[in-house]
Design an enzyme around this catalytic site. Structure first.
Site, PDB file in Angstrom:
ATOM      1  N   ARG A  16     -48.064   9.901  22.085  1.00 57.42           N
ATOM      2  CA  ARG A  16     -46.877   9.465  21.545  1.00 57.42           C
ATOM      3  C   ARG A  16     -47.167   8.371  20.551  1.00 57.42           C
ATOM      4  O   ARG A  16     -46.753   7.256  20.612  1.00 57.42           O
ATOM      5  CB  ARG A  16     -46.124   8.909  22.678  1.00 57.42           C
ATOM      6  CG  ARG A  16     -45.488   9.835  23.660  1.00 57.42           C
ATOM      7  CD  ARG A  16     -44.587   9.355  24.696  1.00 57.42           C
ATOM      8  NE  ARG A  16     -45.607   8.292  25.736  1.00 57.42           N
ATOM      9  CZ  ARG A  16     -45.084   7.362  26.687  1.00 57.42           C
ATOM     10  NH1 ARG A  16     -44.055   7.183  26.672  1.00 57.42           N
ATOM     11  NH2 ARG A  16     -45.759   6.798  27.174  1.00 57.42           N
ATOM     12  N   LYS A 126     -26.504  17.474  20.710  1.00 54.70           N
ATOM     13  CA  LYS A 126     -27.488  18.545  20.882  1.00 54.70           C
ATOM     14  C   LYS A 126     -27.872  19.353  19.764  1.00 54.70           C
ATOM     15  O   LYS A 126     -27.059  20.327  19.317  1.00 54.70           O
ATOM     16  CB  LYS A 126     -27.215  19.218  22.128  1.00 54.70           C
ATOM     17  CG  LYS A 126     -27.032  18.059  23.474  1.00 54.70           C
ATOM     18  CD  LYS A 126     -28.426  17.618  23.921  1.00 54.70           C
ATOM     19  CE  LYS A 126     -28.349  16.497  24.823  1.00 54.70           C
ATOM     20  NZ  LYS A 126     -27.719  16.876  26.051  1.00 54.70           N
ATOM     21  N   TRP A 575     -32.857  20.161  32.335  1.00 55.76           N
ATOM     22  CA  TRP A 575     -33.840  18.996  31.549  1.00 55.76           C
ATOM     23  C   TRP A 575     -34.987  19.376  32.199  1.00 55.76           C
ATOM     24  O   TRP A 575     -36.137  18.425  32.469  1.00 55.76           O
ATOM     25  CB  TRP A 575     -33.340  17.658  31.711  1.00 55.76           C
ATOM     26  CG  TRP A 575     -31.977  17.462  30.733  1.00 55.76           C
ATOM     27  CD1 TRP A 575     -31.751  18.327  29.923  1.00 55.76           C
ATOM     28  CD2 TRP A 575     -31.330  16.519  30.725  1.00 55.76           C
ATOM     29  NE1 TRP A 575     -30.600  18.199  29.183  1.00 55.76           N
ATOM     30  CE2 TRP A 575     -30.376  16.882  29.562  1.00 55.76           C
ATOM     31  CE3 TRP A 575     -31.286  15.160  31.232  1.00 55.76           C
ATOM     32  CZ2 TRP A 575     -29.504  15.738  29.136  1.00 55.76           C
ATOM     33  CZ3 TRP A 575     -30.185  14.382  30.808  1.00 55.76           C
ATOM     34  CH2 TRP A 575     -29.410  14.623  29.848  1.00 55.76           C
ATOM     35  N   HIS A 708     -26.211   3.824  21.593  1.00 60.36           N
ATOM     36  CA  HIS A 708     -27.567   4.125  20.940  1.00 60.36           C
ATOM     37  C   HIS A 708     -27.831   3.145  19.711  1.00 60.36           C
ATOM     38  O   HIS A 708     -28.696   3.279  19.236  1.00 60.36           O
ATOM     39  CB  HIS A 708     -27.482   5.546  20.415  1.00 60.36           C
ATOM     40  CG  HIS A 708     -27.518   6.646  21.833  1.00 60.36           C
ATOM     41  ND1 HIS A 708     -26.753   6.938  22.309  1.00 60.36           N
ATOM     42  CD2 HIS A 708     -28.750   7.146  22.280  1.00 60.36           C
ATOM     43  CE1 HIS A 708     -27.253   7.830  23.269  1.00 60.36           C
ATOM     44  NE2 HIS A 708     -28.535   8.113  23.024  1.00 60.36           N
TER      45      HIS A 708
END
Ligand SMILES: CN1c2c(nc(N)[nH]c2=O)NC[C@@H]1CNc1ccc(C(=O)N[C@@H](CCC(=O)N[C@@H](CCC(=O)N[C@@H](CCC(=O)O)C(=O)O)C(=O)O)C(=O)O)cc1
Ligand SMILES: N[C@@H](CCS)C(=O)O
Ligand SMILES: [Zn+2]
Length: 776
Positions: A16, A126, A575, A708
């Protein structure tokens, strides 16, 4: 001639690296140059992987700092005017402004009635039926396009300097417009004529820069397209063809069906189809696609992590190869963005399970083996083939997969196990009497900030440096803090804050039988945020309560109602990486049974309100309409099985976010949750209009601010949204809450935002003139 390629590669990095660099940059710890250096290094490494696996091209254009669709907005110079870009900003500054918005001080007293202060980020939604979120381009009648190709051309140059053959990946013009949102009634398709010359210009520039192919992703060809959109493909691609660079039209996620012949006859040099989601279309495409075109077969599953059954892949490919005189390329079904980088050495997976799995890097190797076999080099890969066959046979025969007790429990479920005892109106009356909440009751969606201290404590606990008791104490302290803050802010229905959860799905996967979890199987969800989907390999059962102790502790700290917080069966299914050896509906029903037991245990522990989150309900909807009812039937039943084991007085909430819900409103109503909290603020309550028009029967909490972004919304912003909501939903059924959980936020902005939110609710209550309690 057989070649191999991929449609896209994970860009976040094996460790990452991109996530950590981005977050350091946003904290002001590294500058743009340092961030660019991390990106260049990652690209170089990822291309080296592709080259090492013998791919015939490396992919350029699949790298994005935040999101590939947002990159296209800048590439085509169509950032919305509301951002006020002057050209003085760097491209990265522009990108992060689109993605994250700009905060300004909230003015609570200005009363100007404007939509917002500062610059809210682009909406996020999405990407088809995945858990990846893209930033939604915003168009209006005044939208103009102007090519800004330098950043992409620099990446082509970087790959060429490293000696790679380059295929550039772009979102195609029709999908780009389709995925955007038209403001002020503008027609997205009407923008095509203005957009196409810019694409043509770009294609010519890419050709001149040495790109051998350009892949144009048009996944919308797998949707039920309106006629004018299908017609526009011919016009568009005739024009793009003129640019002279070979084009690979890429479709994925869904069968082409009525668009199949259109896709085959468009003037492009090649067509990619998803042979995993639509294997039945391989033969017709092989027949219909003219021989001079390349047929790229998506043969390795890009959406799941099971090791490929290479014999089955070869079996599937043979009739295609027999029919094709022209070139056939092999690829994963879609971009590998949706799977972890690698699972081959993951420390948390046991040695046997690891052999059943394939991350992105292992999938490159599967392509290598398939190509070798098909080009006469089977002997060279005999060991690889044998290993793959052995792993598959072991998985099929494993005693870890089937649990007769789970099958028996499902079979014993009565047919009405998915029905609450009384209808909503009756439950509502009982619940209103029980909870005595004010009008416009305030609540939050569940999570509170996952602070560095919480993450560090969990990391230390996992490493064995913090004992169970120490971890328990630390998490209880976080819960107590969250309860204190909520009481002080004056929220009506409290939550424990989910401090003890690494993720809302992984946390449950870790405690349920039938799931395995990885240490490093990260997949990008949006921006720098990643998830580690658990691996659902066997029958699901709940060995012990999962949330009861934490929730009961939180309830013990307050007299206000404490909302239990669970993830629903559909979202856990959606998920996770799910087993492919039985129908998803059956797996979902098994999860539902486990969640039902948890809901009942919470009720027994005195918890009167339980939220069962289903943010992925819409995401799981099949892309083709014809398959939707069947999905909504079993998904809805799974939710109701989970929710219906409780008494009328227990209030069931559900929560959904970041998707368009209006096309599934009847199915949402059929869940029969007492209260639904939904994301609506980024779309300025537009979503709610559908709920109003449909006369959604139960209570609703439309999100009044976007979580967000660190931007603190002004009370006036939220009052405006609530007034808009009251115009479409009876006010006595409205709740007041943020869009989604607050785990990605920090405490100061969270407290400030919630303080303003509570003030907004109180203002509305006052305006309602004495309606201080929810009418019983
Ligand atoms: C609500 N959403 C979710 C989706 N999907 C999910 N599976 N979960 C969701 O909540 N989809 C839609 C939306 C939006 N999506 C997201 C996705 C991801 C995040 C998020 O915050 N991700 C975190 C990682 C969360 C996590 O798993 N944390 C773990 C491990 C943390 C970690 O990296 N630890 C470090 C050490 C840290 C330290 O020492 O300080 C390590 O292991 O190296 C945990 O908490 O234990 C992210 O950071 O990306 C939000 C919304
Ligand atoms: N309860 C979860 C829902 C996210 S969709 C949270 O608050 O994070
Ligand atoms: Zn949410």
């Amino acid at each position: 001639m057989i070649k191999t390629h991929i449609l896209g590669y994970p860009r976040i990095g094996a460790q990452r690296e991109l996530k950590f660099a981005l977050e350091r940059h946003w904290r002001g710890e590294i500058d743009e140059q340092a961030l660019e250096a991390v990106a260049a290094e990652l690209r170089a490494r990822h291309w080296a992987d592709q080259r090492a696996a013998g791919l015939d091209f490396v992919g350029v254009g699949d790298f994005a700092f935040y999101d590939q669709v947002a990159d296209h907005v800048l590439l085509f110079g169509c950032a919305p005017a509301r951002f006020g870009f002057t050209g003085a900003e760097t491209p990265l500054q522009q990108l992060f402004t689109l993605a994250r918005g700009v905060a300004t001080e909230a003015h609570d007293d200005c009363g100007c009635g404007h939509a917002s202060h500062g610059k809210p980020a682009l909406e996020m939604t999405k990407w088809f039926d995945t858990n990846y979120h893209y930033l939604v381009p915003e168009f209006d009648a005044a939208t103009r396009f102007a090519l800004a190709p330098d950043r992409l051309l620099d990446q082509v140059a970087q790959a060429r300097t490293l000696g790679h053959a380059v295929k550039v990946t772009l979102v195609g013009p029709l999908s780009f417009l389709w995925l955007g949102k038209a403001k002020d009634g503008a027609d997205r398709l009407a923008l095509l004529d203005a957009l196409l010359p810019v694409y043509c210009d770009l294609l010519a520039r890419l050709k001149a820069a040495g790109a051998e192919w350009v892949q144009l992703d048009e996944p919308i060809l797998g949707l039920d397209l309106p006629g004018d959109w299908s017609l526009a493909f011919e016009r568009a691609y005739h024009l793009l063809h003129g640019a002279g660079v070979p084009l690979l039209l890429a479709t994925y996620f869904s069968p082409l069906q009525e668009n199949l012949s259109l896709a085959c006859k468009l003037p492009v040099a090649g067509l990619h189809v998803d042979g995993v989601r639509a294997p039945e279309e391989l033969r017709p495409v092989a027949d219909w696609l003219p021989d001079h075109k390349v047929l790229s077969v998506g043969i390795v599953d890009g959406r799941n992590i099971w090791r490929a059954d290479l014999d089955a892949c070869l079996e599937r490919l043979r009739p295609v190869l027999e029919r094709r005189a022209g070139a056939v390329w092999l690829a994963p079904s879609c971009s590998l963005l949706h799977v972890p980088f690698t699972l081959a050495h993951d420390a948390a997976l046991d040695a046997e399970l690891r052999t059943w799995l394939a991350g992105a890097r292992e999938k490159l190797n599967e392509l290598r083996i398939l190509k070798q076999v098909l080009t006469g080099g089977e002997r060279a890969v005999a060991m690889d083939l044998a290993a793959a066959r052995a792993a598959l046979a072991a998985r099929r025969a494993s005693p870890r997969v089937a649990r007769p007790d789970v099958a028996a429990a499902l079979a014993a479920l009565p047919p009405d196990a998915d029905r609450r005892a009384a209808p909503f109106a009756q439950r509502q009356a009982v619940q209103r009497a029980r909870f005595d909440l004010p009008a416009f009751p305030t609540t939050t969606i569940g999570s509170f900030p996952q602070t560095p201290a919480i993450r560090a404590a969990r990391a230390a606990w996992r490493r064995g440096e913090l004992a169970d008791a120490g971890y328990d104490t630390a998490m209880r302290a976080e819960i107590a803090h969250a309860v204190r803050v909520q009481e002080e802010l004056g929220l009506d229905v409290l939550v424990h804050g989910e401090a003890e959860r690494n993720d809302m799905v992984e946390y449950f996967g870790e405690q349920l039988d039938g799931f395995a979890f990885s240490a490093n199987g990260w997949v990008q969800s949006y921006g720098s945020r990643c998830v580690k989907p658990p691996v659902l390999y066997g029958d699901v059962a709940r060995p012990a309560p999962m949330t009861v102790a934490w929730t009961a502790y939180a309830q013990s700290l307050t007299a206000r109602p404490m909302k239990g917080m669970l993830t629903g069966p559909v979202t856990i299914l959606q998920w996770s990486f799910v087993r492919d050896d039985q129908p998803r509906a059956l797996t979902c029903a098994q999860i539902a049974l486990a969640i039902r037991a948890e809901v009942c245990d919470l009720e027994r522990a005195g918890i009167g309100i339980v939220q069962i989150d289903e943010p992925a309900l819409r995401e799981g909807l099949p892309l083709r309409r014809a398959s939707r009812d069947a999905y909504l039937d079993w998904a809805g039943r799974a939710f109701r099985i989970a929710a219906s084991g409780v008494a009328d007085a227990t209030q069931i909430h559900t929560h959904m976010c970041y998707a368009e819900f209006n096309d599934i409103l009847p199915a949402i109503a059929a869940l029969d949750a007492d209260v639904i909290t939904i994301e609506t603020s980024r779309s300025d309550m537009e979503l709610l209009a559908g709920f109003g028009a449909f006369a959604y029967p139960n209570e609703i909490g439309p999100g009044v601010y976007d979580i967000h972004s660190p931007r603190v919304p002004a009370t006036s912003d939220m009052v405006r949204l609530l007034r808009k909501a009251s115009a479409v939903v009876p006010a006595d059924r409205l709740w007041v809450n943020p869009d989604c959980g607050l785990k990605t936020r920090a405490w100061p902005e969270t407290e400030a935002a919630l303080r303003n939110m509570v003030a907004a609710a109180r203002l509305l209550r006052d305006e309602a003139g004495g309606g201080t309690v929810q009418a019983a």
